[in-house]
Every structure is written in structure tokens, then in C-alpha cells.
Design an enzyme around this catalytic site. Structure first.
Site, PDB file in Angstrom:
ATOM      1  N   ASN A  34      -7.448  -0.909  -6.843  1.00 22.03           N
ATOM      2  CA  ASN A  34      -7.101  -1.598  -5.590  1.00 22.03           C
ATOM      3  C   ASN A  34      -7.007  -0.554  -4.477  1.00 22.03           C
ATOM      4  OD1 ASN A  34      -6.043  -3.137  -3.517  1.00 22.03           O
ATOM      5  ND2 ASN A  34      -3.968  -3.215  -4.391  1.00 22.03           N
ATOM      6  N   TRP A  35      -7.986  -0.579  -3.595  1.00 25.13           N
ATOM      7  CA  TRP A  35      -8.028   0.450  -2.544  1.00 25.13           C
ATOM      8  C   TRP A  35      -7.118   0.146  -1.361  1.00 25.13           C
ATOM      9  CZ3 TRP A  35     -14.034   1.473  -2.041  1.00 25.13           C
ATOM     10  CH2 TRP A  35     -14.469   2.129  -3.202  1.00 25.13           C
ATOM     11  N   LYS A  36      -6.583  -1.087  -1.328  1.00 26.12           N
ATOM     12  CA  LYS A  36      -5.746  -1.493  -0.185  1.00 26.12           C
ATOM     13  C   LYS A  36      -6.516  -1.240   1.121  1.00 26.12           C
ATOM     14  CE  LYS A  36      -1.926  -0.169  -3.055  1.00 26.12           C
ATOM     15  NZ  LYS A  36      -0.510  -0.084  -3.228  1.00 26.12           N
ATOM     16  N   HIS A  75      -0.319 -10.139  -4.281  1.00 23.23           N
ATOM     17  CA  HIS A  75       0.120  -8.734  -4.393  1.00 23.23           C
ATOM     18  C   HIS A  75       1.453  -8.595  -3.659  1.00 23.23           C
ATOM     19  CE1 HIS A  75       0.249  -4.399  -3.917  1.00 23.23           C
ATOM     20  NE2 HIS A  75      -0.678  -4.316  -4.860  1.00 23.23           N
ATOM     21  N   GLU A 108       2.592  -6.472  -1.741  1.00 20.46           N
ATOM     22  CA  GLU A 108       2.489  -6.059  -0.333  1.00 20.46           C
ATOM     23  C   GLU A 108       2.173  -7.259   0.561  1.00 20.46           C
ATOM     24  OE1 GLU A 108      -0.308  -2.879  -0.879  1.00 20.46           O
ATOM     25  OE2 GLU A 108       1.243  -1.671  -1.861  1.00 20.46           O
ATOM     26  N   GLU A 116       3.327  -6.227 -11.888  1.00 21.34           N
ATOM     27  CA  GLU A 116       3.480  -5.044 -11.047  1.00 21.34           C
ATOM     28  C   GLU A 116       4.919  -4.968 -10.544  1.00 21.34           C
ATOM     29  OE1 GLU A 116      -0.335  -3.461  -9.333  1.00 21.34           O
ATOM     30  OE2 GLU A 116       0.250  -5.040  -7.964  1.00 21.34           O
ATOM     31  N   GLY A 146       3.264   2.495  -5.743  1.00 24.34           N
ATOM     32  CA  GLY A 146       3.143   3.543  -4.734  1.00 24.34           C
ATOM     33  C   GLY A 146       4.333   4.482  -4.685  1.00 24.34           C
ATOM     34  N   SER A 179       1.930   2.784 -10.084  1.00 19.27           N
ATOM     35  CA  SER A 179       1.850   4.237 -10.276  1.00 19.27           C
ATOM     36  C   SER A 179       1.135   4.643 -11.564  1.00 19.27           C
ATOM     37  CB  SER A 179       3.243   4.865 -10.198  1.00 19.27           C
ATOM     38  OG  SER A 179       3.783   4.676  -8.899  1.00 19.27           O
TER      39      SER A 179
HETATM   40  C1  PEP Z   1      -1.245  -1.541  -6.501  1.00 17.97           C
HETATM   41  O1  PEP Z   1      -1.674  -1.412  -5.373  1.00 17.97           O
HETATM   42  O2  PEP Z   1      -1.375  -2.633  -7.035  1.00 17.97           O
HETATM   43  C2  PEP Z   1      -0.597  -0.403  -7.168  1.00 17.97           C
HETATM   44  C3  PEP Z   1      -0.160  -0.597  -8.367  1.00 17.97           C
HETATM   45  O3  PEP Z   1      -0.504   0.763  -6.461  1.00 17.97           O
HETATM   46  P1  PEP Z   1      -0.130   2.211  -7.094  1.00 17.97           P
HETATM   47  O4  PEP Z   1      -0.989   2.415  -8.308  1.00 17.97           O
HETATM   48  O5  PEP Z   1      -0.443   3.184  -5.996  1.00 17.97           O
HETATM   49  O6  PEP Z   1       1.320   2.186  -7.452  1.00 17.97           O
END
Ligand code: PEP
Length: 249
Positions: free
Chosen positions: A9-11, A95, A97, A167, A173, A213
Site C-alpha cells: 500500500n503506497w498511500k 483503511h 487512515e 491492521e 506506520g 509495520s
Molecule cells: C498500511 O498502510 O496499511 C500499513 C500497514 O502501513 P505500515 O506498513 O507502514 O505500518
């Protein structure tokens, strides 16, 4: 019986030119593996260009969000058929976010998941508790509500195509990964929930991803857990070398 799935997931990262460069680097010498699928979720702007670059590769495309309507006066939104046409196979829904930043509710998640399934996309429905909720011992009740409302009234025939991503918000993050044991405990809970909702066969076949992470050092121990079927990777998917190591966990 379940194939693994690893999604990057590049966001809101990478221009079209950067995305194309990454896709060329990742796909060079990359061959399909019988036991796992791989996808990247770039910003909307890069989807079309990447579908051309990835056309004959084993790397699929995933969108980061979708609207539930087919078309209309919804400025800034993109529909499921548009994503399918742009070359997507998967779409992230709910998600954290988006839940936090755009006020997305479980009802929104449900409408989006149904729209994705109707269009032929596989929805990746994200669930997870905040640190406060975990510390208040509400993890399971939060996940139960997110699943119950997010999957509400999805037909048994369709539910088998849905993917769930656990998640924990506190792990996204932050560099703070859930331990394999903490993650497995929730994945097992999710599988049991799906079993009560849809029966053993569908629950056993549903792919449940872990995200939070993930990096090349912890991917293997997470994937060794019984109910962890794949990974949703944010930061560590931005570099082709690091993402490749995670894919090869
Ligand atoms: C995500 O964006 O879904 C995510 C898990 O980010 P990260 O791996 O940076 O924690």
C-alpha cells in the site's frame, strides 16, 4: 488450501514516473509463485500506467479506495467499474487512515464492499483497534462490530471473494509490529467470526492479511502463524528491494 497474498500500500507516495520505475524494477525477473499472489496499491493517478507495465507479469493492481455509486455527482470519487477498467483486481476498503481522516463508517465500508463485489473486484476490508481500545480490552468487541457491520448482508456467494486485513491502528506506520502471537490471536478470532457467520468452508477459504509495520525481518514469523494468510505492507513496500524480500518471506 489458501494462497498467500502480499499487497504493498503506497498511500500518497510516488508520481506516475516513479511508480512505473518501481514496477519495472519489481517485475524484472519476477515469476509467478504457485503459493502466493502479489499486488501493489498505488495512488489512483498511477493505476492506468501501471496496468500497462504489469500486464504480462504476476503482479496485480489494487486501488486504495472506491465509491459505492456507479457514477454521479460525487466530486473526487472513483467507482468500482472505473477501477476494474483501469486494471485493478483488488481494492482496499476501510483503511484506518480513511476511517480516521475521512470519517469512514462501518456502513460506508459495507456499501463500498458490496459495490466492489458487484463490479468483480475483490474488496480488502480493513479492521483494527486503536491503542486505547486495546488497553481497555475492547479489541475483540471492536473487531466484531467492524466485521458484523462491514460485512452485513453480503451474500454467501460473494463473501468468499472478500479478503479481510487485520491492521491494529497502533502498529500502522509506527514501527511497532504486533507480535506474531498477538496477531494470530486476532486472526483466529476473525476466522471464528467468519465461521459463525458463513460456515466452515467459507471461513477456511477466506484470506486474512496482517498489516502494521511489516518489514523484511518480521514477515516470515508473521506468515508462519496458522491464520495469517498474507500481509498488507505500507512503508516497507515503497522500496522495490525491501518489498521483494517481504514477498519472498
Ligand atoms: C498500511 O498502510 O496499511 C500499513 C500497514 O502501513 P505500515 O506498513 O507502514 O505500518
Amino acid at each position: 488450501m489458501r494462497r498467500a497474498l502480499i499487497i504493498g500500500n503506497w498511500k500518497m507516495h510516488k508520481t506516475v514516473a516513479q511508480a512505473v520505475g518501481f514496477a519495472r524494477e519489481l517485475s524484472a525477473g519476477f515469476t509467478a509463485r504457485a503459493d502466493r499472489d502479489v499486488a501493489i496499491a498505488p495512488p489512483f493517478t498511477a493505476l492506468h500506467a501501471l496496468s500497462a507495465v504489469l500486464k504480462d507479469t504476476a503482479i496485480a493492481l489494487c486501488a486504495q479506495d472506491v465509491h459505492w455509486e456507479l457514477e454521479g455527482a460525487f466530486t473526487g470519487e472513483v467507482s468500482a467499474p472505473m477501477l476494474l477498467e483501469a486494471g485493478c483486481r483488488y481494492v482496499l476498503i476501510g483503511h484506518s487512515e480513511r476511517r480516521r481522516g475521512s470519517g469512514e463508517s462501518n456502513e460506508d465500508v459495507n456499501r463500498k464492499a458490496k459495490a466492489a463485489l458487484r463490479a468483480g473486484l475483490a474488496p480488502v476490508i480493513c479492521v483494527g483497534e486503536t491503542l486505547d481500545e486495546r488497553e481497555a480490552k475492547q479489541t475483540f468487541s471492536v473487531i466484531r462490530r467492524q466485521l458484523k457491520e462491514g460485512l452485513n448482508n453480503i451474500l454467501a456467494d460473494d463473501i468468499g471473494r472478500a479478503i479481510v486485513a487485520y491492521e491494529p491502528v497502533w502498529a500502522i506506520g509506527t514501527g511497532k509490529t504486533a507480535t506474531p502471537g498477538q496477531a494470530e490471536e486476532v486472526h483466529d478470532f476473525i476466522r471464528q467470526f467468519l465461521e459463525r457467520m458463513n460456515g466452515t468452508e467459507i471461513a477456511a477459504g477466506t484470506c486474512i492479511l496482517y498489516g502494521g509495520s511489516v518489514n523484511p525481518d518480521n514477515a516470515g514469523s508473521l506468515m508462519a502463524q496458522k491464520d495469517i494468510d498474507g500481509l498488507l505492507v505500507g512503508g516497507a513496500s515503497l522500496d522495490a528491494g525491501s518489498f521483494r524480500k517481504i514477498i519472498d518471506y
